[in-house]
Design a protein around this motif. Structure first.
Motif, PDB file in Angstrom:
ATOM      1  N   SER A 110      -0.549  25.840  -5.742  1.00 30.83           N
ATOM      2  CA  SER A 110      -0.839  25.019  -4.720  1.00 30.83           C
ATOM      3  C   SER A 110      -2.201  24.335  -4.808  1.00 30.83           C
ATOM      4  CB  SER A 110      -0.843  25.656  -3.377  1.00 30.83           C
ATOM      5  OG  SER A 110      -1.469  24.712  -2.302  1.00 30.83           O
ATOM      6  N   ALA A 111      -3.411  25.146  -5.312  1.00 38.70           N
ATOM      7  CA  ALA A 111      -4.468  24.615  -5.772  1.00 38.70           C
ATOM      8  C   ALA A 111      -4.356  23.619  -6.679  1.00 38.70           C
ATOM      9  CB  ALA A 111      -5.562  25.883  -5.989  1.00 38.70           C
ATOM     10  N   LYS A 112      -3.619  23.857  -7.674  1.00 37.93           N
ATOM     11  CA  LYS A 112      -3.577  23.129  -8.892  1.00 37.93           C
ATOM     12  C   LYS A 112      -2.921  21.551  -8.326  1.00 37.93           C
ATOM     13  CE  LYS A 112      -1.342  22.544 -13.366  1.00 37.93           C
ATOM     14  NZ  LYS A 112      -0.617  23.352 -14.423  1.00 37.93           N
ATOM     15  N   THR A 113      -1.769  21.688  -7.384  1.00 35.39           N
ATOM     16  CA  THR A 113      -1.249  20.352  -6.785  1.00 35.39           C
ATOM     17  C   THR A 113      -2.401  19.841  -6.103  1.00 35.39           C
ATOM     18  OG1 THR A 113       1.063  21.391  -6.831  1.00 35.39           O
ATOM     19  CG2 THR A 113       0.442  19.619  -5.473  1.00 35.39           C
ATOM     20  N   SER A 114      -3.113  20.557  -5.223  1.00 37.15           N
ATOM     21  CA  SER A 114      -4.121  19.760  -4.517  1.00 37.15           C
ATOM     22  C   SER A 114      -5.032  19.226  -5.415  1.00 37.15           C
ATOM     23  CB  SER A 114      -4.733  20.782  -3.412  1.00 37.15           C
ATOM     24  OG  SER A 114      -3.865  21.369  -2.744  1.00 37.15           O
ATOM     25  N   GLN A 115      -5.663  19.952  -6.402  1.00 37.82           N
ATOM     26  CA  GLN A 115      -6.433  19.230  -7.197  1.00 37.82           C
ATOM     27  C   GLN A 115      -5.928  18.113  -8.179  1.00 37.82           C
ATOM     28  OE1 GLN A 115      -7.776  22.002 -10.392  1.00 37.82           O
ATOM     29  NE2 GLN A 115      -9.351  20.479 -11.182  1.00 37.82           N
ATOM     30  N   MET A 121      -6.406  10.639  -6.209  1.00 37.20           N
ATOM     31  CA  MET A 121      -6.862   9.705  -5.108  1.00 37.20           C
ATOM     32  C   MET A 121      -8.369   9.197  -5.915  1.00 37.20           C
ATOM     33  SD  MET A 121      -4.767   9.302  -2.965  1.00 37.20           S
ATOM     34  CE  MET A 121      -5.795   8.950  -1.466  1.00 37.20           C
ATOM     35  N   SER A 122      -9.140  10.081  -6.461  1.00 33.62           N
ATOM     36  CA  SER A 122     -10.240   9.677  -6.825  1.00 33.62           C
ATOM     37  C   SER A 122     -10.161   8.468  -8.027  1.00 33.62           C
ATOM     38  CB  SER A 122     -10.848  10.789  -7.493  1.00 33.62           C
ATOM     39  OG  SER A 122     -10.447  11.583  -8.618  1.00 33.62           O
ATOM     40  N   GLY A 123      -9.154   8.565  -8.700  1.00 33.47           N
ATOM     41  CA  GLY A 123      -8.894   7.526  -9.795  1.00 33.47           C
ATOM     42  C   GLY A 123      -8.163   6.251  -9.271  1.00 33.47           C
ATOM     43  N   LEU A 124      -8.001   6.104  -7.989  1.00 31.35           N
ATOM     44  CA  LEU A 124      -7.632   4.731  -7.284  1.00 31.35           C
ATOM     45  C   LEU A 124      -8.842   3.997  -7.029  1.00 31.35           C
ATOM     46  CD1 LEU A 124      -4.973   5.908  -4.813  1.00 31.35           C
ATOM     47  CD2 LEU A 124      -4.623   4.764  -7.256  1.00 31.35           C
ATOM     48  N   ASN A 125      -8.931   2.833  -7.553  1.00 30.93           N
ATOM     49  CA  ASN A 125     -10.206   1.633  -7.284  1.00 30.93           C
ATOM     50  C   ASN A 125      -9.855   1.163  -5.912  1.00 30.93           C
ATOM     51  OD1 ASN A 125     -12.072   0.087  -7.546  1.00 30.93           O
ATOM     52  ND2 ASN A 125     -11.693  -0.660  -9.413  1.00 30.93           N
ATOM     53  N   THR A 126     -10.262   1.878  -4.802  1.00 32.65           N
ATOM     54  CA  THR A 126     -10.304   1.240  -3.561  1.00 32.65           C
ATOM     55  C   THR A 126     -11.086  -0.087  -3.033  1.00 32.65           C
ATOM     56  OG1 THR A 126     -12.061   2.695  -2.859  1.00 32.65           O
ATOM     57  CG2 THR A 126      -9.612   3.611  -2.579  1.00 32.65           C
ATOM     58  N   SER A 127     -11.893  -0.454  -4.038  1.00 34.60           N
ATOM     59  CA  SER A 127     -12.508  -1.374  -3.762  1.00 34.60           C
ATOM     60  C   SER A 127     -11.938  -2.491  -4.314  1.00 34.60           C
ATOM     61  CB  SER A 127     -14.088  -1.502  -4.563  1.00 34.60           C
ATOM     62  OG  SER A 127     -13.902  -1.315  -6.125  1.00 34.60           O
ATOM     63  N   ASN A 128     -11.290  -2.461  -5.342  1.00 38.54           N
ATOM     64  CA  ASN A 128     -10.202  -3.649  -5.641  1.00 38.54           C
ATOM     65  C   ASN A 128      -9.295  -4.077  -4.819  1.00 38.54           C
ATOM     66  OD1 ASN A 128     -11.504  -3.915  -8.104  1.00 38.54           O
ATOM     67  ND2 ASN A 128     -10.191  -2.900  -9.220  1.00 38.54           N
ATOM     68  N   ALA A 129      -8.696  -3.017  -4.218  1.00 42.27           N
ATOM     69  CA  ALA A 129      -7.576  -2.940  -3.040  1.00 42.27           C
ATOM     70  C   ALA A 129      -8.316  -3.771  -1.762  1.00 42.27           C
ATOM     71  CB  ALA A 129      -6.951  -1.706  -2.718  1.00 42.27           C
ATOM     72  N   VAL A 130      -9.570  -3.468  -1.388  1.00 43.54           N
ATOM     73  CA  VAL A 130     -10.208  -4.171  -0.241  1.00 43.54           C
ATOM     74  C   VAL A 130     -10.391  -5.722  -0.639  1.00 43.54           C
ATOM     75  CG1 VAL A 130     -12.349  -4.215   1.072  1.00 43.54           C
ATOM     76  CG2 VAL A 130     -11.297  -1.978   0.344  1.00 43.54           C
ATOM     77  N   VAL A 131     -10.994  -5.896  -1.889  1.00 46.76           N
ATOM     78  CA  VAL A 131     -10.987  -7.396  -2.333  1.00 46.76           C
ATOM     79  C   VAL A 131      -9.840  -8.098  -2.386  1.00 46.76           C
ATOM     80  CG1 VAL A 131     -11.623  -8.836  -4.446  1.00 46.76           C
ATOM     81  CG2 VAL A 131     -13.185  -6.850  -3.632  1.00 46.76           C
ATOM     82  N   ALA A 132      -8.719  -7.506  -2.693  1.00 43.68           N
ATOM     83  CA  ALA A 132      -7.380  -8.104  -2.712  1.00 43.68           C
ATOM     84  C   ALA A 132      -7.042  -8.435  -1.208  1.00 43.68           C
ATOM     85  CB  ALA A 132      -6.472  -7.185  -3.280  1.00 43.68           C
TER      86      ALA A 132
END
Length: 217
Positions: A110-115, A121-132
């Motif tokens: 479970s911990a491995k899956t959460s990690q 999630m940390s790899g997602l570039n949320t700033s690009n999504a907001v700009v789009a």
């Protein structure tokens, strides 16, 4: 723990086997001692005191042997009991350890899956999504503004056309103006006033020209 449990089971089996063997020897010695006691009693009954003494000597030897074996049996019984209790306790601990192992494996998975999820999630570039999304919103706003402007232009044309219709007037308006002598002079030859003709004749001629024009249309 598994290795210790195997050793303890082997020790318990050895002690129990020894206990059983000595117990068998004890029963045999005690039975023999009891037999010599009965023989001694029989010899006394028969008046054979010497024979009774010999029987009592042998009975005593076997009884002492039986008593020693009985002590060993008791000691082995206590030892085997301790070993069995320790074996059961170790079995319970081993079972608990196995259960805890499965629980820890599940928790680790479970911990491995959460990690992994957190890393994803940390790899997602949320700033690009907001700009789009901001660009999409700006484009929609521009389209809405253009549609509103077009609507206003269409409405303006309609109003202009209505005013032009009012300003232009109709044939009846022109006839009324003609009768009042307010219609502007036409540049056509047919509409010009001949010299020396009365105004009324000129109006009749103009009216006739308008009628012919109306019939031709």
């Amino acid at each position: 723990m598994q290795g210790d449990l195997i050793k303890m089971r082997q020790a318990a089996a050895t002690i129990l086997a020894q206990q059983k063997q000595i117990e068998t020897k004890y029963k045999q010695a005690q039975t023999t001692a009891d037999d010599w006691l009965r023989r001694a009693e029989l010899a006394v009954q028969k008046g054979e005191d010497d024979l009774a003494k010999e029987a009592l000597k042998r009975r005593k030897a076997y009884q002492e042997q039986a008593d020693q074996l009985k002590t060993q049996v008791d000691q082995l019984s206590v030892a085997s009991g301790d070993v069995l209790n320790n074996t059961r306790a170790l079995e319970a601990k081993l079972q608990e350890a196995r259960s805890k192992k499965e629980t820890l494996k599940a928790r680790a998975a479970s911990a491995k899956t959460s990690q992994q999820i957190q890393e994803m999630m940390s790899g997602l570039n949320t700033s690009n999504a907001v700009v789009a999304f901001d660009k999409m919103e700006q484009k929609v706003l521009a389209m809405e503004a253009q549609a509103e402007s077009t609507k206003m232009l269409v409405g303006s044309d309609t109003v202009d056309n209505r005013f032009k219709a009012l300003e232009t007037g109709t044939v009846d308006d022109e006839l009324a103006a003609l009768k009042r002598g307010m219609l502007p002079a036409s540049t056509s030859a047919a509409g010009s006033l001949p010299e020396g003709r009365p105004v009324q004749d000129a109006l009749d001629l103009e009216l006739e020209a308008l009628r012919r024009k109306a019939r031709a249309e």
